[in-house]
Design a protein around this motif. Structure first.
Motif, PDB file in Angstrom:
ATOM      1  N   GLY A 123      28.744  44.437  42.757  1.00  0.00           N
ATOM      2  CA  GLY A 123      29.959  44.044  41.826  1.00  0.00           C
ATOM      3  C   GLY A 123      30.518  45.268  41.434  1.00  0.00           C
ATOM      4  N   LEU A 124      30.150  46.425  41.272  1.00  0.00           N
ATOM      5  CA  LEU A 124      30.899  47.493  40.657  1.00  0.00           C
ATOM      6  C   LEU A 124      31.601  47.932  41.903  1.00  0.00           C
ATOM      7  CD1 LEU A 124      31.418  49.451  38.536  1.00  0.00           C
ATOM      8  CD2 LEU A 124      29.599  50.905  39.287  1.00  0.00           C
ATOM      9  N   ARG A 125      30.988  48.041  43.046  1.00  0.00           N
ATOM     10  CA  ARG A 125      31.929  48.415  44.392  1.00  0.00           C
ATOM     11  C   ARG A 125      33.103  47.631  44.136  1.00  0.00           C
ATOM     12  NH1 ARG A 125      27.015  49.026  47.150  1.00  0.00           N
ATOM     13  NH2 ARG A 125      27.473  47.039  48.082  1.00  0.00           N
ATOM     14  N   LEU A 126      32.891  46.341  44.180  1.00  0.00           N
ATOM     15  CA  LEU A 126      34.351  45.383  44.459  1.00  0.00           C
ATOM     16  C   LEU A 126      35.154  45.584  43.187  1.00  0.00           C
ATOM     17  CD1 LEU A 126      35.092  43.343  46.475  1.00  0.00           C
ATOM     18  CD2 LEU A 126      33.943  41.588  45.287  1.00  0.00           C
ATOM     19  N   LEU A 127      34.616  45.700  41.935  1.00  0.00           N
ATOM     20  CA  LEU A 127      35.425  46.070  40.901  1.00  0.00           C
ATOM     21  C   LEU A 127      36.299  47.162  41.156  1.00  0.00           C
ATOM     22  CD1 LEU A 127      36.039  45.450  37.701  1.00  0.00           C
ATOM     23  CD2 LEU A 127      34.173  47.158  37.474  1.00  0.00           C
ATOM     24  N   VAL A 128      35.751  48.355  41.345  1.00  0.00           N
ATOM     25  CA  VAL A 128      36.380  49.539  41.797  1.00  0.00           C
ATOM     26  C   VAL A 128      37.388  49.331  42.846  1.00  0.00           C
ATOM     27  CG1 VAL A 128      35.830  51.961  42.684  1.00  0.00           C
ATOM     28  CG2 VAL A 128      34.403  50.921  40.812  1.00  0.00           C
ATOM     29  N   SER A 129      37.029  48.793  43.946  1.00  0.00           N
ATOM     30  CA  SER A 129      37.958  48.833  45.222  1.00  0.00           C
ATOM     31  C   SER A 129      39.008  47.678  44.977  1.00  0.00           C
ATOM     32  CB  SER A 129      37.276  48.526  46.405  1.00  0.00           C
ATOM     33  OG  SER A 129      36.383  47.173  46.396  1.00  0.00           O
ATOM     34  N   GLU A 130      38.914  46.771  44.161  1.00  0.00           N
ATOM     35  CA  GLU A 130      39.792  45.649  44.235  1.00  0.00           C
ATOM     36  C   GLU A 130      40.039  45.140  42.678  1.00  0.00           C
ATOM     37  OE1 GLU A 130      39.581  42.614  47.429  1.00  0.00           O
ATOM     38  OE2 GLU A 130      38.151  43.983  48.444  1.00  0.00           O
ATOM     39  N   GLY A 131      39.294  45.514  41.669  1.00  0.00           N
ATOM     40  CA  GLY A 131      39.670  44.894  40.415  1.00  0.00           C
ATOM     41  C   GLY A 131      38.929  43.598  40.026  1.00  0.00           C
ATOM     42  N   ARG A 132      38.883  43.513  38.728  1.00  0.00           N
ATOM     43  CA  ARG A 132      38.067  42.350  38.134  1.00  0.00           C
ATOM     44  C   ARG A 132      38.133  41.097  38.729  1.00  0.00           C
ATOM     45  NH1 ARG A 132      35.560  38.806  36.800  1.00  0.00           N
ATOM     46  NH2 ARG A 132      34.779  38.093  35.219  1.00  0.00           N
ATOM     47  N   GLY A 133      39.327  40.794  39.110  1.00  0.00           N
ATOM     48  CA  GLY A 133      39.669  39.389  39.652  1.00  0.00           C
ATOM     49  C   GLY A 133      39.027  39.175  40.978  1.00  0.00           C
ATOM     50  N   ALA A 134      39.015  40.267  41.773  1.00  0.00           N
ATOM     51  CA  ALA A 134      38.233  40.216  42.965  1.00  0.00           C
ATOM     52  C   ALA A 134      36.495  39.950  43.036  1.00  0.00           C
ATOM     53  CB  ALA A 134      38.453  41.357  43.843  1.00  0.00           C
ATOM     54  N   VAL A 135      35.979  40.028  42.013  1.00  0.00           N
ATOM     55  CA  VAL A 135      34.535  39.865  41.721  1.00  0.00           C
ATOM     56  C   VAL A 135      34.194  38.340  41.729  1.00  0.00           C
ATOM     57  CG1 VAL A 135      32.425  40.585  40.467  1.00  0.00           C
ATOM     58  CG2 VAL A 135      34.326  42.212  40.536  1.00  0.00           C
ATOM     59  N   LYS A 136      33.868  37.725  42.699  1.00  0.00           N
ATOM     60  CA  LYS A 136      33.604  36.608  42.553  1.00  0.00           C
ATOM     61  C   LYS A 136      32.342  36.221  43.299  1.00  0.00           C
ATOM     62  CE  LYS A 136      38.122  34.638  42.226  1.00  0.00           C
ATOM     63  NZ  LYS A 136      38.249  35.081  41.085  1.00  0.00           N
ATOM     64  N   ILE A 137      31.454  35.204  42.909  1.00  0.00           N
ATOM     65  CA  ILE A 137      30.043  34.857  43.493  1.00  0.00           C
ATOM     66  C   ILE A 137      30.341  34.677  44.899  1.00  0.00           C
ATOM     67  CG2 ILE A 137      28.111  33.310  43.329  1.00  0.00           C
ATOM     68  CD1 ILE A 137      29.092  32.624  40.333  1.00  0.00           C
ATOM     69  N   SER A 138      31.204  33.981  45.420  1.00  0.00           N
ATOM     70  CA  SER A 138      31.142  33.631  46.826  1.00  0.00           C
ATOM     71  C   SER A 138      31.605  34.959  47.782  1.00  0.00           C
ATOM     72  CB  SER A 138      32.229  32.395  47.272  1.00  0.00           C
ATOM     73  OG  SER A 138      33.476  32.733  46.697  1.00  0.00           O
ATOM     74  N   ARG A 139      32.445  35.547  47.221  1.00  0.00           N
ATOM     75  CA  ARG A 139      32.520  36.965  47.767  1.00  0.00           C
ATOM     76  C   ARG A 139      31.581  37.964  47.674  1.00  0.00           C
ATOM     77  NH1 ARG A 139      37.239  40.345  47.900  1.00  0.00           N
ATOM     78  NH2 ARG A 139      36.929  42.100  49.440  1.00  0.00           N
ATOM     79  N   LEU A 140      30.730  38.123  46.683  1.00  0.00           N
ATOM     80  CA  LEU A 140      29.523  38.947  46.591  1.00  0.00           C
ATOM     81  C   LEU A 140      28.463  38.551  47.716  1.00  0.00           C
ATOM     82  CD1 LEU A 140      29.455  39.555  42.909  1.00  0.00           C
ATOM     83  CD2 LEU A 140      29.820  41.459  44.849  1.00  0.00           C
ATOM     84  N   CYS A 141      28.081  36.907  47.593  1.00  0.00           N
ATOM     85  CA  CYS A 141      27.068  36.515  48.533  1.00  0.00           C
ATOM     86  C   CYS A 141      27.420  36.570  49.888  1.00  0.00           C
ATOM     87  CB  CYS A 141      27.161  35.026  48.456  1.00  0.00           C
ATOM     88  SG  CYS A 141      26.251  34.635  46.760  1.00  0.00           S
ATOM     89  N   ASP A 142      29.034  36.671  50.227  1.00  0.00           N
ATOM     90  CA  ASP A 142      29.362  36.922  51.673  1.00  0.00           C
ATOM     91  C   ASP A 142      29.085  38.250  52.008  1.00  0.00           C
ATOM     92  OD1 ASP A 142      30.051  34.192  52.120  1.00  0.00           O
ATOM     93  OD2 ASP A 142      32.360  34.781  51.829  1.00  0.00           O
ATOM     94  N   GLU A 143      29.488  39.115  51.126  1.00  0.00           N
ATOM     95  CA  GLU A 143      29.364  40.729  51.521  1.00  0.00           C
ATOM     96  C   GLU A 143      27.810  41.026  51.593  1.00  0.00           C
ATOM     97  OE1 GLU A 143      31.924  43.204  49.163  1.00  0.00           O
ATOM     98  OE2 GLU A 143      33.671  42.238  49.860  1.00  0.00           O
ATOM     99  N   LEU A 144      26.852  40.542  50.758  1.00  0.00           N
ATOM    100  CA  LEU A 144      25.540  40.693  50.723  1.00  0.00           C
ATOM    101  C   LEU A 144      24.876  39.929  51.936  1.00  0.00           C
ATOM    102  CD1 LEU A 144      25.092  41.113  46.736  1.00  0.00           C
ATOM    103  CD2 LEU A 144      25.164  42.797  48.514  1.00  0.00           C
ATOM    104  N   GLY A 145      25.487  38.899  52.376  1.00  0.00           N
ATOM    105  CA  GLY A 145      24.855  38.141  53.387  1.00  0.00           C
ATOM    106  C   GLY A 145      23.609  37.184  52.748  1.00  0.00           C
ATOM    107  N   VAL A 146      23.837  36.675  51.469  1.00  0.00           N
ATOM    108  CA  VAL A 146      22.953  35.937  51.053  1.00  0.00           C
ATOM    109  C   VAL A 146      23.534  34.676  50.359  1.00  0.00           C
ATOM    110  CG1 VAL A 146      21.461  37.722  50.396  1.00  0.00           C
ATOM    111  CG2 VAL A 146      23.216  36.984  48.724  1.00  0.00           C
TER     112      VAL A 146
END
Length: 193
Positions: free
Chosen positions: A27-50
């Motif tokens: 979540g922190l990596r995504l926050l840093v790279s794209e901002g608070r609005g990019a931190v979404k459950i589905s996006r994190l699940c896709d990136e983590l493969g879960v």
């Protein structure tokens, strides 16, 4: 339902269960790279493969994750990553030199700016950042006290260094970045009696 590790040596295609740290780090990596609005459950699940079940194993909702990210980033546990915990063991002149070099370390800038920007709209994150700033200020003030400055002088000198660091974060895209040598010259001025 959260992912479970395979029970035998055979590969099941499933990942081991992710830890709270895995989620907060992603979540922190995504926050840093794209901002608070990019931190979404589905996006994190896709990136983590879960699956989303893995997310809900640790968090009730996205706000719960965001609180964990803020807590982790600004916690005393993260002070080791910033080098604050090892500073206490250094002689004071080395401590100041190390902190001065940290002011211009580009690796920390992106995360620091992202969290500070987020703090502008989230009171809980703002309080965490405030607590971190106060810890850093106390470390720097103690350096100047050890050098023989009284409380007022130590506070003024520490404030100069801490505010310079915050200014470097926000001005780095618009102004020349000081070199380590320039920071050392600033420190030489600040430690003069």
């Amino acid at each position: 339902m959260a992912e479970q590790p395979a029970k035998s040596g055979r590969r099941s295609g499933r990942r081991p269960r992710l830890s709270l740290d895995d989620w907060t780090e992603a979540g922190l990596r995504l926050l840093v790279s794209e901002g608070r609005g990019a931190v979404k459950i589905s996006r994190l699940c896709d990136e983590l493969g879960v699956t989303k079940g893995s997310f809900y194993w640790h968090f009730s909702d996205i706000d719960d994750l965001m609180k964990a990210i803020a807590t982790r980033y600004t916690s005393q546990d993260n002070d080791a990553a910033r080098g604050l915990t090892s500073l206490e063991e250094m002689p004071v002149d080395e401590r100041l030199a190390h902190m001065g070099a940290m002011l211009v370390d580009a690796r920390a800038w992106e995360a620091e700016v992202a969290v500070r920007e987020w703090a502008r709209s989230d009171p809980q994150v703002a309080e965490s950042v405030r607590a971190l700033d106060q810890r850093i200020m106390a470390v720097v003030q103690n350096c100047f006290r050890e050098l023989g400055f009284d409380d007022e002088e130590a506070e003024i000198r520490a404030g100069t260094l801490v505010y310079a660091g915050i200014g470097f974060l926000y001005g780095r895209d618009n102004l020349p970045t000081p070199t380590v040598e320039q920071i050392q010259k600033l420190l030489a001025i600040l430690v003069r009696h």
